[in-house]
Structure formats: C-alpha cells, structure tokens
Design a protein around this motif. Sequence first.
Motif, PDB file in Angstrom:
ATOM      1  N   GLU A  77      -2.699   7.336   7.717  1.00  0.00           N
ATOM      2  CA  GLU A  77      -3.678   8.434   7.702  1.00  0.00           C
ATOM      3  C   GLU A  77      -3.685   9.114   6.350  1.00  0.00           C
ATOM      4  N   ASN A  78      -2.528   9.123   5.743  1.00  0.00           N
ATOM      5  CA  ASN A  78      -2.393   9.746   4.433  1.00  0.00           C
ATOM      6  C   ASN A  78      -3.312   9.057   3.423  1.00  0.00           C
ATOM      7  N   LEU A  79      -3.336   7.739   3.456  1.00  0.00           N
ATOM      8  CA  LEU A  79      -4.215   7.009   2.524  1.00  0.00           C
ATOM      9  C   LEU A  79      -5.679   7.257   2.873  1.00  0.00           C
ATOM     10  N   ALA A  80      -5.951   7.333   4.171  1.00  0.00           N
ATOM     11  CA  ALA A  80      -7.332   7.542   4.602  1.00  0.00           C
ATOM     12  C   ALA A  80      -7.863   8.878   4.092  1.00  0.00           C
ATOM     13  N   ALA A  81      -6.969   9.844   3.929  1.00  0.00           N
ATOM     14  CA  ALA A  81      -7.413  11.188   3.560  1.00  0.00           C
ATOM     15  C   ALA A  81      -7.497  11.415   2.048  1.00  0.00           C
ATOM     16  N   LYS A  82      -7.094  10.437   1.276  1.00  0.00           N
ATOM     17  CA  LYS A  82      -7.055  10.664  -0.188  1.00  0.00           C
ATOM     18  C   LYS A  82      -8.445  10.644  -0.818  1.00  0.00           C
ATOM     19  N   ARG A  83      -8.522  11.281  -1.961  1.00  0.00           N
ATOM     20  CA  ARG A  83      -9.786  11.241  -2.707  1.00  0.00           C
ATOM     21  C   ARG A  83     -10.011   9.827  -3.206  1.00  0.00           C
ATOM     22  N   THR A 107      -0.114   8.744  -4.590  1.00  0.00           N
ATOM     23  CA  THR A 107      -1.164   8.898  -5.609  1.00  0.00           C
ATOM     24  C   THR A 107      -2.082  10.052  -5.210  1.00  0.00           C
ATOM     25  N   LYS A 108      -2.864  10.505  -6.171  1.00  0.00           N
ATOM     26  CA  LYS A 108      -3.776  11.616  -5.890  1.00  0.00           C
ATOM     27  C   LYS A 108      -5.202  11.140  -5.715  1.00  0.00           C
ATOM     28  N   VAL A 109      -5.486   9.938  -6.184  1.00  0.00           N
ATOM     29  CA  VAL A 109      -6.835   9.394  -5.996  1.00  0.00           C
ATOM     30  C   VAL A 109      -6.743   7.864  -5.941  1.00  0.00           C
ATOM     31  N   ILE A 110      -7.583   7.284  -5.100  1.00  0.00           N
ATOM     32  CA  ILE A 110      -7.617   5.822  -5.007  1.00  0.00           C
ATOM     33  C   ILE A 110      -8.931   5.326  -5.600  1.00  0.00           C
ATOM     34  N   VAL A 111      -8.806   4.357  -6.484  1.00  0.00           N
ATOM     35  CA  VAL A 111      -9.986   3.763  -7.104  1.00  0.00           C
ATOM     36  C   VAL A 111     -10.265   2.449  -6.364  1.00  0.00           C
ATOM     37  N   PHE A 112     -11.427   2.361  -5.781  1.00  0.00           N
ATOM     38  CA  PHE A 112     -11.830   1.115  -5.127  1.00  0.00           C
ATOM     39  C   PHE A 112     -12.481   0.257  -6.196  1.00  0.00           C
ATOM     40  N   VAL A 113     -11.781  -0.802  -6.574  1.00  0.00           N
ATOM     41  CA  VAL A 113     -12.270  -1.668  -7.656  1.00  0.00           C
ATOM     42  C   VAL A 113     -13.058  -2.810  -7.015  1.00  0.00           C
ATOM     43  N   ILE A 114     -14.352  -2.850  -7.290  1.00  0.00           N
ATOM     44  CA  ILE A 114     -15.221  -3.824  -6.617  1.00  0.00           C
ATOM     45  C   ILE A 114     -16.017  -4.620  -7.659  1.00  0.00           C
ATOM     46  N   ASP A 115     -15.949  -5.942  -7.484  1.00  0.00           N
ATOM     47  CA  ASP A 115     -16.727  -6.843  -8.348  1.00  0.00           C
ATOM     48  C   ASP A 115     -18.067  -7.068  -7.645  1.00  0.00           C
ATOM     49  N   PRO A 116     -19.187  -6.566  -8.194  1.00  0.00           N
ATOM     50  CA  PRO A 116     -20.450  -6.673  -7.451  1.00  0.00           C
ATOM     51  C   PRO A 116     -21.146  -8.017  -7.614  1.00  0.00           C
ATOM     52  N   LEU A 174       0.831  -1.213   0.000  1.00  0.00           N
ATOM     53  CA  LEU A 174       0.000   0.000   0.000  1.00  0.00           C
ATOM     54  C   LEU A 174       0.862   1.258   0.000  1.00  0.00           C
ATOM     55  N   ARG A 175       2.128   1.108   0.394  1.00  0.00           N
ATOM     56  CA  ARG A 175       2.999   2.290   0.356  1.00  0.00           C
ATOM     57  C   ARG A 175       3.119   2.829  -1.059  1.00  0.00           C
ATOM     58  N   HIS A 176       2.884   1.978  -2.050  1.00  0.00           N
ATOM     59  CA  HIS A 176       2.954   2.448  -3.433  1.00  0.00           C
ATOM     60  C   HIS A 176       1.812   3.392  -3.770  1.00  0.00           C
TER      61      HIS A 176
END
Length: 371
Positions: free
Chosen positions: A275-281, A242-251, A236-238
Amino acid sequence: MKFIDQTEISVCSGHGGPGMVSFASAKFAPKLGPDGGDGGAGGNVVFVGHAQLNTLSGLYYRRIYKAEDGAKGGSNGCTGRAGADLEIPVPIGTMVFDRESDQLLCEILEDGQRFCIAAGGKRGLGNMRYVTATHQAPEEHTVGGASVAFDVRLELKLIADVGFAGFPNAGKSTLLSCISAARPKIADYPFTTLTPQLGVVAVPEIDPYTASFVAADIPGLIEGASEGRGLGHEFLRHLERTKVIVFVIDPFSWDELTPEDAYATLEHELTAFSENLAAKRRVVVLTKADIAPDDFDWEKIESPFRALGLEIFRISAVAQQGLAPLKRRLWTIVHDEQQKIEVSSGATWGGERDSGYQWMTTAGGDADLGL
Ligand SMILES: Nc1nc2c(ncn2[C@@H]2O[C@H](COP(=O)(O)OP(=O)(O)OP(=O)(O)O)[C@@H](O)[C@H]2O)c(=O)[nH]1
Ligand SMILES: [Mg+2]
C-alpha cells in the motif's frame, strides 16, 4: 536501498589554552597580587547532518580537520579566547567508525543532528585561581587540556529518493546513466538489470553544491511479477523509502499493449506489492523520443495519462533531450516531500539541537581541574 560511499579523515580537537602566571603591579605598589587569567577552552570537532548533501565527496580533498586551540590566559585576570569549533557537514546516513578499532562511533540520521567526535581540551587555569589566605603569591597554573586526535572512517548509506519502475527494456538504466555517474549495464534484451543500481543526480541549475537526489534503477517488472513471473517483485522493497516513483515507459515497442496498458500493469504490480508504494507520488516518463517518426501521435499516447492527472515527461536519454526539466521536477518533488516529512515529524533534531551536541564518551581532553 543502500549505496555506499566512503572516505577517511583525521580529526583533531583544539588544545585548551594555558592559564597565565602573572602578578599585578603598579607604580609604587609592586605586589598587588596574582592576576593571571584562565586560558580559553579548545574547540570541538563536530559532525553536523545536512539533508541537502548526498555524498561524502566534499571530504575527499581535505584529510585533516583541526579545531582551533584555546588562547592562553592574560594578565589582569583576562580569560583567553575559546577555540572555535570545527563543524564538518555530512549527509544523512553517515556512519562514523574509529579507523583503528573499526568501532561504530556514531550515525548521523537527522538534519541538524550534531555529534561531537573530538572534544576540545579544557581551559588551563591562571594563577589567580590558586590564591588562598595563606598562599598569596601562587605560581601554580595549569597548561590546559590536551587535544584529541585520531582517524575516522566515514561510510554513507544512501537511501534512494526516486525509484524507476518499468517493463524490461524501457530504458531505465540508460536514463540513470545519462543523469548520474552510475554506469549500469545497458542492453537491448529484457532483464539486463538484475540488481538495483543507484546514482546521485545533481541539479546544478537549482544549486551547484547542494541540489541533488538519489535515483534507483531496479530490474524490469512484467505482468504477474507479484506472482513470481520474470524476476518477481521482491526488489520493489528498494522503492519503499523513495519519495517519488518514475514510471519509465517506452511508447514505441507495443503490439497489443498500449503505453496506457503498460502503466496499468505496473500500477497493479506496485499496488500488489504494498500500500505504501501505491500511495507514493508518481510521474510518467516516455522514453526514446529520438526514434519517434515525424507524424507520431504523441497526443494519443499522452492524453490517457493526463486524464489520470499524471505529469508526463517526454525524453530521449540517447539524444539527451528533455532530461533537464525532468531532473528539476524530480528534485522539486523530493524536496517538497522531504519538507512534509520534517513538518510532520516536528523539528528534525528536537530540542537537543539548542542544548548542544551528542557527545562521544571516549573523546575529550584531560581536565586539569574539574572546572
Ligand atoms: N533510441 C534510443 N534507445 C534507447 C534509449 N534509451 C534506451 N535505449 C535502448 O533501449 C534498450 C534497453 O535499455 P536499458 O536502459 O538497458 O533498459 P532497462 O529498462 O534498464 O531494461 P532492463 O534492465 O532489462 O529492465 C537498449 O538497447 C538501449 O540502448 C533512448 O533514449 N533512445
Ligand atoms: Mg536496466
């Protein structure tokens, strides 16, 4: 996360224009004295950082970068025109090495940063400059500083703008392979991706030359990843830069866990990491829309995300559906976030941008006189 892209080019600065040897004369006054002007300075070869560029591919097709030579001096004390600088636009993160010694010469880290890699030769001096009380008809002049030519190797270390987070098998790698030239391994078993993969995503509808961003596909996350389950959460350090995290979900492949639960689990793992990841868009991407039965209740799946104020994209990487709006939106978010960073950090290359270049100490044409 780094993605290396490299190329080699030859740079050559402009030669300084030679000074002129000339004597003014007029009808009935043949010896009015020396009037040979100076030559013009040779042009510099300059690397300029461009935030919109993401690859060095613009430099693959041309190998020699030569700045203009200075023009020679003229009669009547006329100075020759200076050779124009040659600017080479490069992406942020470009490292420039001397090809022979492999020494790092510079690193372009800011938008607008200028680095003079090969300085133009100094102007040659005209014979006018050599007049003294006892030396009224000098023929001395200088020919102008030599140009500098050498080969450099450029290496780009890209930093991902967008990160994909999701459970194993959600379709992250398939998505990356459909929107970029990256070819990560894809398979229908969990943990196919073992190391992060990067791809450059072009958005030609926005700008065919400059609109692109870098997306990172990382290994799947599972509940308890922060305690070391699955592949753990170290990778996750990678996503940290980043400026935005895409949550990729298979429904479609859920038994007890709903997509909403999957989101909550991913959220929990990211927050546990930093916390940094928690705060990202973030945005939510629901994958595999091609296998949805006709009566599939999308509203039921999507409404909890909407209630959380999240943007949702319904896509099918396999059927190439919904990818264009997703790419456009991700580009816009990356672009907005980039601008916020630029505003908060002040002008990107500070005052130095106006005052000129960073100079390479070893390059530069010989000056004939210290002018
Ligand atoms: N029908 C359909 N299948 C898809 C789609 N996207 C991915 N798949 C399939 O889902 C499976 C998993 O895809 P991957 O892209 O490897 O999933 P991943 O999220 O990268 O998985 P890990 O690397 O294990 O974390 C593969 O069998 C893909 O063919 C899609 O849009 N439609
Ligand atoms: Mg994968």
